[in-house]
Design a protein around this motif. Structure first.
Motif, PDB file in Angstrom:
ATOM      1  N   ALA A 130      59.305 -38.941  22.914  1.00 17.88           N
ATOM      2  CA  ALA A 130      60.474 -38.077  22.740  1.00 17.88           C
ATOM      3  C   ALA A 130      61.760 -38.838  23.016  1.00 17.88           C
ATOM      4  CB  ALA A 130      60.366 -36.852  23.641  1.00 17.88           C
ATOM      5  N   SER A 131      61.726 -39.775  23.971  1.00 12.77           N
ATOM      6  CA  SER A 131      62.909 -40.593  24.252  1.00 12.77           C
ATOM      7  C   SER A 131      63.196 -41.548  23.100  1.00 12.77           C
ATOM      8  CB  SER A 131      62.702 -41.375  25.557  1.00 12.77           C
ATOM      9  OG  SER A 131      62.546 -40.509  26.652  1.00 12.77           O
ATOM     10  N   VAL A 132      62.141 -42.076  22.483  1.00  3.15           N
ATOM     11  CA  VAL A 132      62.320 -42.947  21.319  1.00  3.15           C
ATOM     12  C   VAL A 132      62.994 -42.172  20.194  1.00  3.15           C
ATOM     13  CG1 VAL A 132      61.126 -44.305  19.560  1.00  3.15           C
ATOM     14  CG2 VAL A 132      60.366 -44.414  21.943  1.00  3.15           C
ATOM     15  N   VAL A 133      62.536 -40.941  19.965  1.00  2.00           N
ATOM     16  CA  VAL A 133      63.143 -40.097  18.927  1.00  2.00           C
ATOM     17  C   VAL A 133      64.600 -39.798  19.274  1.00  2.00           C
ATOM     18  CG1 VAL A 133      63.064 -37.825  17.835  1.00  2.00           C
ATOM     19  CG2 VAL A 133      60.946 -39.095  18.202  1.00  2.00           C
ATOM     20  N   SER A 134      64.884 -39.574  20.556  1.00  2.00           N
ATOM     21  CA  SER A 134      66.269 -39.307  20.961  1.00  2.00           C
ATOM     22  C   SER A 134      67.170 -40.501  20.676  1.00  2.00           C
ATOM     23  CB  SER A 134      66.314 -38.965  22.457  1.00  2.00           C
ATOM     24  OG  SER A 134      65.642 -37.769  22.737  1.00  2.00           O
ATOM     25  N   LEU A 135      66.662 -41.712  20.888  1.00  2.00           N
ATOM     26  CA  LEU A 135      67.448 -42.910  20.600  1.00  2.00           C
ATOM     27  C   LEU A 135      67.771 -43.001  19.112  1.00  2.00           C
ATOM     28  CD1 LEU A 135      65.513 -45.440  22.870  1.00  2.00           C
ATOM     29  CD2 LEU A 135      67.862 -44.658  23.209  1.00  2.00           C
ATOM     30  N   ILE A 136      66.772 -42.729  18.278  1.00  2.00           N
ATOM     31  CA  ILE A 136      67.001 -42.777  16.829  1.00  2.00           C
ATOM     32  C   ILE A 136      67.961 -41.673  16.411  1.00  2.00           C
ATOM     33  CG2 ILE A 136      65.884 -42.609  14.568  1.00  2.00           C
ATOM     34  CD1 ILE A 136      63.346 -43.732  15.877  1.00  2.00           C
ATOM     35  N   GLN A 137      67.799 -40.503  17.026  1.00  2.00           N
ATOM     36  CA  GLN A 137      68.686 -39.385  16.724  1.00  2.00           C
ATOM     37  C   GLN A 137      70.124 -39.692  17.116  1.00  2.00           C
ATOM     38  OE1 GLN A 137      68.042 -35.784  19.018  1.00  2.00           O
ATOM     39  NE2 GLN A 137      68.271 -34.516  17.183  1.00  2.00           N
ATOM     40  N   ALA A 188      68.304 -38.524   5.259  1.00  4.14           N
ATOM     41  CA  ALA A 188      67.295 -37.717   4.584  1.00  4.14           C
ATOM     42  C   ALA A 188      66.265 -37.160   5.556  1.00  4.14           C
ATOM     43  CB  ALA A 188      66.593 -38.543   3.499  1.00  4.14           C
ATOM     44  N   TRP A 189      66.497 -37.317   6.835  1.00  3.65           N
ATOM     45  CA  TRP A 189      65.620 -36.726   7.835  1.00  3.65           C
ATOM     46  C   TRP A 189      66.445 -36.260   9.018  1.00  3.65           C
ATOM     47  CZ3 TRP A 189      62.392 -41.162  10.607  1.00  3.65           C
ATOM     48  CH2 TRP A 189      63.276 -42.086  11.171  1.00  3.65           C
ATOM     49  N   SER A 190      65.848 -35.426   9.821  1.00  4.64           N
ATOM     50  CA  SER A 190      66.473 -34.979  11.065  1.00  4.64           C
ATOM     51  C   SER A 190      65.385 -34.912  12.128  1.00  4.64           C
ATOM     52  CB  SER A 190      67.144 -33.606  10.887  1.00  4.64           C
ATOM     53  OG  SER A 190      66.180 -32.641  10.490  1.00  4.64           O
ATOM     54  N   MET A 191      65.802 -34.738  13.365  1.00  3.88           N
ATOM     55  CA  MET A 191      64.853 -34.734  14.467  1.00  3.88           C
ATOM     56  C   MET A 191      65.201 -33.629  15.436  1.00  3.88           C
ATOM     57  SD  MET A 191      64.695 -38.847  14.996  1.00  3.88           S
ATOM     58  CE  MET A 191      64.330 -39.865  13.555  1.00  3.88           C
ATOM     59  N   ARG A 192      64.158 -33.112  16.065  1.00  2.00           N
ATOM     60  CA  ARG A 192      64.342 -32.072  17.067  1.00  2.00           C
ATOM     61  C   ARG A 192      63.672 -32.537  18.349  1.00  2.00           C
ATOM     62  NH1 ARG A 192      61.902 -28.264  14.746  1.00  2.00           N
ATOM     63  NH2 ARG A 192      59.960 -28.280  15.958  1.00  2.00           N
ATOM     64  N   VAL A 193      64.413 -32.482  19.438  1.00  2.00           N
ATOM     65  CA  VAL A 193      63.896 -32.900  20.734  1.00  2.00           C
ATOM     66  C   VAL A 193      63.988 -31.724  21.689  1.00  2.00           C
ATOM     67  CG1 VAL A 193      64.161 -34.497  22.668  1.00  2.00           C
ATOM     68  CG2 VAL A 193      64.616 -35.284  20.340  1.00  2.00           C
ATOM     69  N   GLU A 194      62.870 -31.372  22.315  1.00  2.00           N
ATOM     70  CA  GLU A 194      62.836 -30.298  23.292  1.00  2.00           C
ATOM     71  C   GLU A 194      62.959 -30.896  24.692  1.00  2.00           C
ATOM     72  OE1 GLU A 194      59.315 -28.044  22.714  1.00  2.00           O
ATOM     73  OE2 GLU A 194      59.776 -27.526  20.628  1.00  2.00           O
ATOM     74  N   LYS A 195      63.735 -30.223  25.543  1.00  3.43           N
ATOM     75  CA  LYS A 195      63.977 -30.715  26.895  1.00  3.43           C
ATOM     76  C   LYS A 195      63.588 -29.664  27.924  1.00  3.43           C
ATOM     77  CE  LYS A 195      67.768 -33.750  25.457  1.00  3.43           C
ATOM     78  NZ  LYS A 195      69.184 -34.151  25.691  1.00  3.43           N
ATOM     79  N   ASN A 196      63.227 -30.146  29.111  1.00  4.35           N
ATOM     80  CA  ASN A 196      62.877 -29.230  30.189  1.00  4.35           C
ATOM     81  C   ASN A 196      64.126 -28.819  30.962  1.00  4.35           C
ATOM     82  OD1 ASN A 196      63.509 -31.466  31.749  1.00  4.35           O
ATOM     83  ND2 ASN A 196      61.381 -31.967  32.234  1.00  4.35           N
ATOM     84  N   ALA A 197      63.928 -28.089  32.048  1.00  5.15           N
ATOM     85  CA  ALA A 197      65.068 -27.596  32.822  1.00  5.15           C
ATOM     86  C   ALA A 197      65.894 -28.720  33.419  1.00  5.15           C
ATOM     87  CB  ALA A 197      64.574 -26.666  33.930  1.00  5.15           C
ATOM     88  N   ALA A 198      65.251 -29.864  33.665  1.00  3.69           N
ATOM     89  CA  ALA A 198      65.964 -31.009  34.232  1.00  3.69           C
ATOM     90  C   ALA A 198      66.687 -31.830  33.176  1.00  3.69           C
ATOM     91  CB  ALA A 198      64.986 -31.909  34.999  1.00  3.69           C
ATOM     92  N   GLY A 199      66.563 -31.443  31.919  1.00  2.25           N
ATOM     93  CA  GLY A 199      67.234 -32.160  30.845  1.00  2.25           C
ATOM     94  C   GLY A 199      66.458 -33.338  30.289  1.00  2.25           C
ATOM     95  N   LYS A 200      65.210 -33.525  30.688  1.00  2.00           N
ATOM     96  CA  LYS A 200      64.404 -34.635  30.194  1.00  2.00           C
ATOM     97  C   LYS A 200      63.676 -34.230  28.917  1.00  2.00           C
ATOM     98  CE  LYS A 200      62.335 -37.472  32.833  1.00  2.00           C
ATOM     99  NZ  LYS A 200      61.412 -38.142  33.772  1.00  2.00           N
ATOM    100  N   ALA A 201      63.643 -35.147  27.952  1.00  2.68           N
ATOM    101  CA  ALA A 201      62.968 -34.872  26.688  1.00  2.68           C
ATOM    102  C   ALA A 201      61.466 -34.776  26.918  1.00  2.68           C
ATOM    103  CB  ALA A 201      63.272 -35.976  25.689  1.00  2.68           C
ATOM    104  N   THR A 202      60.860 -33.713  26.408  1.00  2.00           N
ATOM    105  CA  THR A 202      59.426 -33.489  26.611  1.00  2.00           C
ATOM    106  C   THR A 202      58.633 -33.492  25.315  1.00  2.00           C
ATOM    107  OG1 THR A 202      59.797 -31.087  26.566  1.00  2.00           O
ATOM    108  CG2 THR A 202      59.835 -32.176  28.722  1.00  2.00           C
ATOM    109  N   ALA A 203      59.231 -33.102  24.208  1.00  2.00           N
ATOM    110  CA  ALA A 203      58.528 -33.056  22.927  1.00  2.00           C
ATOM    111  C   ALA A 203      59.525 -33.307  21.811  1.00  2.00           C
ATOM    112  CB  ALA A 203      57.837 -31.706  22.744  1.00  2.00           C
ATOM    113  N   ALA A 204      59.009 -33.777  20.685  1.00  2.00           N
ATOM    114  CA  ALA A 204      59.905 -34.100  19.574  1.00  2.00           C
ATOM    115  C   ALA A 204      59.191 -33.878  18.242  1.00  2.00           C
ATOM    116  CB  ALA A 204      60.371 -35.555  19.681  1.00  2.00           C
ATOM    117  N   ALA A 205      60.005 -33.697  17.224  1.00  2.00           N
ATOM    118  CA  ALA A 205      59.485 -33.522  15.871  1.00  2.00           C
ATOM    119  C   ALA A 205      60.421 -34.203  14.888  1.00  2.00           C
ATOM    120  CB  ALA A 205      59.341 -32.041  15.530  1.00  2.00           C
ATOM    121  N   VAL A 206      59.859 -34.681  13.787  1.00  2.00           N
ATOM    122  CA  VAL A 206      60.623 -35.294  12.709  1.00  2.00           C
ATOM    123  C   VAL A 206      60.568 -34.364  11.512  1.00  2.00           C
ATOM    124  CG1 VAL A 206      60.732 -37.215  11.082  1.00  2.00           C
ATOM    125  CG2 VAL A 206      60.230 -37.646  13.490  1.00  2.00           C
TER     126      VAL A 206
END
Length: 363
Positions: A130-137, A188-206
């Motif tokens: 999820a952090s890798v996806v956040s970097l690309i995002q 041509a793509w987008s990403m979604r990153v889900e975060k927990n209450a502490a703000g840390k990325a927990t899941a991602a989708a392309v």
């Protein structure tokens, strides 16, 4: 003559008053000191990161030290003594004026070695996908992010430089990042990153976009899906850690830890031939027909070495009587190195729970 002496006394008195009125020197130092310390900390941070990368090739343990606090204390003290005397009986008079000043600059800098279980785990734990996806995002180049952070994507392997596992990258891996780079530039793509209450990325989708995408780029997206083994009729896929993917709806990324990333970048260092001959450092990674050279992507980073100090270096350190540096004109290597430092800021540092409290007198 009498008037001249009186004039000198008046000038001396004004000088005394001026010195005594200039004791408030703190505000004027902020603009100067703040940026000087920023430059010094930035330079030392770069040198520490490069030094630890070099030490990895010499089988030496990396050590990290952080600057936890900086307190600068200034003081200005002035003392003036004067005496005047006249003799009503004997002709003549005398004057005496003496002064002294003390200026002191006392910086208090606290250093803290980064160590302990928390920091060690942060170096050894793979970066979450999820952090890798956040970097690309965040618009970091996808080719740089995946070449540094990913060991494999859906079973396609990146270059590995470990002594026991050294192997060239799969051709399909470089084909993948080449196509993803073009898709990233075309949005041509987008990403979604889900975060927990502490703000840390927990899941991602392309999500590969359907509307407003040119036919040529749509064909590129289809090629990426085929290469990754994804369902051609779907457009949203979950990003998970590991390999291989469990089904055709997953993008499985086997990510690297910070120690693995340091080891990989260390494999690009130009080690002096004498050090290799004397077995002071691990040998150059022998990867026959390296795919990087075959596809023309070039080395990920270039870290040069020489007995002489370089004249124009972005960062340079001396280790074992040799200088190791990154050329200031090598923009690609500078970007990769800066990205490495950014990754360290994302990792848990294992800082102590309590920083020492300093009591600084104001005068």
């Amino acid at each position: 003559m009498v008037y001249r002496r009186r004039f000198n006394l008046i000038i001396a008195a004004q000088a005394i008053l001026w010195v005594s009125g200039c004791t408030n020197i703190g505000p004027g130092t902020i603009a100067r000191d703040r940026f000087d310390y920023v430059d010094a900390i930035s330079d030392s941070w770069k040198r520490q990161t490069l030094l630890n990368t070099v030490k990895m090739r010499y089988a030496d343990a990396p050590v990290f030290v952080d600057v936890s606090s900086i307190v600068n204390q200034y003081s200005l003290a002035a003392r003036v003594d004067g005496a005047l005397s006249w003799d009503a009986v004997l002709p003549g008079n005398s004057q005496m004026l003496a002064g002294s000043g003390i200026y002191a600059d006392r910086p208090t800098i606290t250093y803290q070695p980064l160590r302990g279980d928390k920091f060690t785990r942060s170096l050894m734990t793979p970066i979450p996908p999820a952090s890798v996806v956040s970097l690309i995002q965040s618009r970091w180049p996808v080719d740089m992010v995946l070449r540094i952070c990913a060991q494999s994507v859906n079973g396609m392997y990146n270059r590995m430089a470990g002594q026991l596992t050294a192997q060239p990258g799969d051709l399909d891996f470089y084909r993948l990042i080449d196509m993803l780079e073009r898709i990233q530039k075309s949005r041509a793509w987008s990403m979604r990153v889900e975060k927990n209450a502490a703000g840390k990325a927990t899941a991602a989708a392309v999500i590969f976009r359907q509307k407003g995408v040119e036919a040529e780029m749509a064909a590129e997206v289809d090629s990426v899906k085929k290469l990754l083994g994804l369902d051609a009729d779907e457009h949203e896929f979950e990003v998970v850690y590991g390999e291989p993917a469990a089904n055709d709806m997953e993008i499985a990324i086997l990510t690297r830890s910070m120690m693995e990333i340091l080891s990989e970048l260390a494999s690009y260092i130009d080690i002096p031939a004498s050090h290799l001959a004397e077995h002071r450092a691990t040998a150059d990674i022998a990867i026959e027909e390296d795919t990087e050279a075959a596809v023309g992507v070039g080395p990920l980073i270039r870290i040069r070495s020489s007995p002489q100090r370089p004249d124009d270096a972005f960062v340079a350190v001396k280790y074992r009587e040799h200088w190791f540096w990154i050329d200031d004109c090598d923009i690609k290597s500078k970007k990769v190195f800066s990205f490495l430092m950014f990754l360290f800021t994302l990792a848990e540092t294992g800082m102590p729970e309590q920083v020492p409290v300093l009591t600084i007198p104001t005068r």
